[in-house]
Design a protein around this motif. Sequence first.
Motif: not given
Length: 338
Positions: A109-111, A125-128, A186-189, A191-197
């Motif tokens: 939610v924070l990302t 959306t794509v990053s997540v 850096l900002l894209v990373i 939500p990517f990390s949020g989706g990964f986790l």
Amino acid sequence: MSPDQHRSHSAQEQPGHSPLVWIALVTLMLMAGIAMPGQGRVNAALAAQTGDAFLAALISFTTGLALMLVIAFATARGRRTMRQVKPAFRSGAVKWWYLLAGCVGGYYVLTQTLTIGMIGVAVFTVSVVTGQTVGGLLWDRIGLGPAGRKRLSLMRVAGALLTVAAVLWAVSPQLSGTDRGLSWLLLVILPFSGGFLNSGQQALNGRQSAAYGSPIPATLFNFIAGTFVLLLAWLGKLLFVGGVPGALPDQWWYYIGGPLGCMFIALGAVLVTKVGVLVAAMGMIAGQLVGSLLLDVLMPAPGSLVTFSTVAGTVLTLVAVVVASLPDMLRRPGRGKR
């Protein structure tokens, strides 16, 4: 036999599902995914009303926590399943750090709060989705989920790649004109990390659900941890940034974000025990796109854009789920994996 050996043995002996069961499972994946854009729309409206996105996220988690407390302690089934928590810890089937899975929900939610305004919903959306898909492949491969290790078959990898391509196609009309500097990357990373986790969170929730025989305790623990994380974030925001939130709205629908989150987490916890982390994540991704499409058609928000790419990309995610599920679909019921 140790808990890990037992899980590995269970994964090998896990029976196949009949076509009707697969239809039911895919339907549940879509239902779980559809809940997410609904929650996002409600939370965004609440953030606009209060002028505080952190507070809106905290309220969402708090209402979800309140609902789960009622389900866990005010219903017979809830109390019965909560009594399975201590035995699961004593046996080693559940580790204490599994309970931290709910912190991922708060982080996600924070990302969302920190990045959507700067990179846009489409890129977010794509990053997540990319993070969820990569995470699903990894967590299945190392056996983090309750179904144990799953082989990276050609169909699974192809389905994962097809999912990312489908989402990219669905949101492509919104991607034009995006500035792509280092700060953007850096900002894209985030939500990517949020989706990964998030896919790892579903895996741990699935392990807990398998140990307790119900998703109720895991869902409750998720909302306790997530609420705590968001409370700290909101208090930190007040301390370092300041800002007094606006008045809370009176309409009831501003507060259904939490219950929708309960639906997503509970169904996800059950689904990963049936189909694994990757397929569950992909099915819920497809549900998110279906839900977003329905909202944009039936209750369009300002700036909503529905094109052929939006519809075709959404349909393609459903195809991707089928492709990734084929190895399990073709395995006859009653036969374990070799």
